[in-house]
Design a protein around this motif. Structure first.
Motif, PDB file in Angstrom:
ATOM      1  N   ALA A 104       0.834  -1.205   0.000  1.00 51.88           N
ATOM      2  CA  ALA A 104       0.000   0.000   0.000  1.00 51.88           C
ATOM      3  C   ALA A 104       0.869   1.256   0.000  1.00 51.88           C
ATOM      4  CB  ALA A 104      -0.925   0.003   1.221  1.00 51.88           C
ATOM      5  N   PHE A 105       2.029   1.175   0.647  1.00 56.57           N
ATOM      6  CA  PHE A 105       2.957   2.305   0.660  1.00 56.57           C
ATOM      7  C   PHE A 105       3.893   2.246  -0.534  1.00 56.57           C
ATOM      8  CE2 PHE A 105       1.851   1.635   5.106  1.00 56.57           C
ATOM      9  CZ  PHE A 105       1.494   2.908   5.489  1.00 56.57           C
ATOM     10  N   CYS A 106       4.165   1.044  -0.977  1.00 54.61           N
ATOM     11  CA  CYS A 106       5.193   0.835  -1.988  1.00 54.61           C
ATOM     12  C   CYS A 106       4.721  -0.250  -2.964  1.00 54.61           C
ATOM     13  CB  CYS A 106       6.487   0.414  -1.284  1.00 54.61           C
ATOM     14  SG  CYS A 106       7.902   0.344  -2.375  1.00 54.61           S
ATOM     15  N   PRO A 107       3.847   0.110  -3.908  1.00 55.83           N
ATOM     16  CA  PRO A 107       3.294  -0.901  -4.815  1.00 55.83           C
ATOM     17  C   PRO A 107       4.214  -1.286  -5.978  1.00 55.83           C
ATOM     18  CG  PRO A 107       2.285   1.230  -5.218  1.00 55.83           C
ATOM     19  CD  PRO A 107       3.224   1.428  -4.057  1.00 55.83           C
ATOM     20  N   GLY A 108       5.190  -0.450  -6.263  1.00 50.28           N
ATOM     21  CA  GLY A 108       6.064  -0.720  -7.409  1.00 50.28           C
ATOM     22  C   GLY A 108       7.211  -1.620  -7.008  1.00 50.28           C
ATOM     23  N   LEU A 109       6.936  -2.908  -6.937  1.00 46.75           N
ATOM     24  CA  LEU A 109       7.899  -3.888  -6.436  1.00 46.75           C
ATOM     25  C   LEU A 109       7.974  -5.097  -7.350  1.00 46.75           C
ATOM     26  CD1 LEU A 109       6.705  -3.868  -2.719  1.00 46.75           C
ATOM     27  CD2 LEU A 109       8.910  -2.995  -3.517  1.00 46.75           C
ATOM     28  N   GLY A 110       9.131  -5.785  -7.298  1.00 40.59           N
ATOM     29  CA  GLY A 110       9.266  -7.026  -8.047  1.00 40.59           C
ATOM     30  C   GLY A 110       8.472  -8.154  -7.417  1.00 40.59           C
ATOM     31  N   THR A 111       8.474  -8.199  -6.085  1.00 40.82           N
ATOM     32  CA  THR A 111       7.801  -9.279  -5.359  1.00 40.82           C
ATOM     33  C   THR A 111       7.025  -8.694  -4.165  1.00 40.82           C
ATOM     34  OG1 THR A 111       9.942  -9.624  -4.268  1.00 40.82           O
ATOM     35  CG2 THR A 111       9.324 -11.206  -5.969  1.00 40.82           C
ATOM     36  N   PRO A 112       5.873  -8.044  -4.447  1.00 40.45           N
ATOM     37  CA  PRO A 112       5.107  -7.406  -3.365  1.00 40.45           C
ATOM     38  C   PRO A 112       4.484  -8.437  -2.430  1.00 40.45           C
ATOM     39  CG  PRO A 112       3.906  -7.269  -5.438  1.00 40.45           C
ATOM     40  CD  PRO A 112       5.245  -7.867  -5.756  1.00 40.45           C
TER      41      PRO A 112
END
Ligand code: MN
Ligand code: MN
Length: 293
Positions: free
Chosen positions: A225-233
């Motif tokens: 929710a704070f950091c959606p731009g991830l390789g492996t959320p």
């Protein structure tokens, strides 16, 4: 107006710098969504949003000796990339400067950790603190020793057992068993929720008992929710404020720092904005502690 290819307020030359930021645009072993190779430049683009002044610390970024070296040259091969980044990071620490690596994927962390360890004059005091949703304790993954899912295992086996990870909430049964058997010190996301981050910081500070800490921030420690731009959320993660607390507390004791695993194509820039802000908080906190001492 020109969009700078370096952080706009990292205005010092390499020779004068105390902090040297470099990008490491490599994501070839990422197991779910690739794209972290684009994160360093996205962070530079997003930094323009921020004022150079920190009211909390009464410091201005343009007064801090920060140099942006640009992006490290990388291979398509992880092992070769690690060798090259090791050489780059070793040069920085041998020149008496503080390395800040912006990934790229988490496997890259091994290189600056090794460089900081090799250059450390108090090797018994050297420690590693990792924020991550994942253990990264596999010996190998998908045919690669240096897959991004293995970095903590290699740090523990090759470099130091003075190690703590915070935010852990994902891993196969074998990793949880291995961590328990080996007595690896970690705090899960449930621990963060139940104990509170201040208590975890206090315990970790006592456990590591080090002034030579390498701090690695895998951004998937944060909640998507704070950091959606991830390789492996991974849901149910840490908040932005909790991670900031950790950075502020440990920055004065660090000798190296990295931020990895942002995949900026999966959001509208907010993960890179947060990572950029966290990097600035880290630098401000470290500088402020020097002013006091
Ligand atoms: Mn990781
Ligand atoms: Mn992770």
């Amino acid at each position: 107006m020109f969009v700078p290819t370096t952080f706009f307020d990292a205005i010092y030359d390499y020779e004068d710098a105390e902090y040297v930021i470099f990008g490491a645009p490599f994501d070839n072993t990422s197991s779910f969504r690739t794209g972290s190779r684009w994160a360093p430049d996205k962070m530079r683009e997003m930094a323009i949003n921020f004022e150079t002044y920190s009211p909390k610390y009464d410091l201005d970024m343009t007064d801090i000796l920060v140099h942006d070296a640009g992006n490290a040259f990388v291979s398509v091969n992880i092992d070769e990339t690690l060798e090259w980044i090791y050489e780059d990071a070793k040069q920085i620490v041998d020149d008496g400067k503080f390395p800040i690596m912006l990934g790229g994927e988490h496997s890259l962390t091994y290189a600056p950790v090794k460089a900081c360890y090799d250059a450390c004059d108090e090797k018994d005091d050297f420690a590693v603190l990792v924020l991550d949703a994942h253990f990264d304790l596999r010996t190998d993954f998908r045919g690669l020793k240096n897959n991004h899912a293995c970095v903590s295992r290699h740090i523990l086996e090759d470099i130091t057992k003075k190690y703590v990870s915070i935010g852990i909430r994902s891993g196969p049964r074998e990793e949880w068993e291995y961590a328990a058997e080996e007595g690896i010190k970690f705090y899960s996301n449930e621990d963060v929720f139940e104990m509170g981050i201040k208590e975890i910081i206090k315990e970790t500070m006592e456990y590591l008992n080090s002034d030579h800490i390498y701090l690695s921030l895998d951004m998937d420690a944060l909640d998507p929710a704070f950091c959606p731009g991830l390789g492996t959320p991974e849901p149910f993660g840490m908040t932005d404020r909790e991670v900031r607390e950790v950075l502020r507390a440990f920055a004065p004791k660090t000798i190296g720092f990295d931020i990895v695993e942002i995949a900026p194509e999966y959001d509208n820039g907010q993960s890179a904005i947060l990572a950029t802000k966290l990097m600035r908080e880290f630098i401000f906190a470290r500088e402020a502690s020097k002013k006091l001492s």
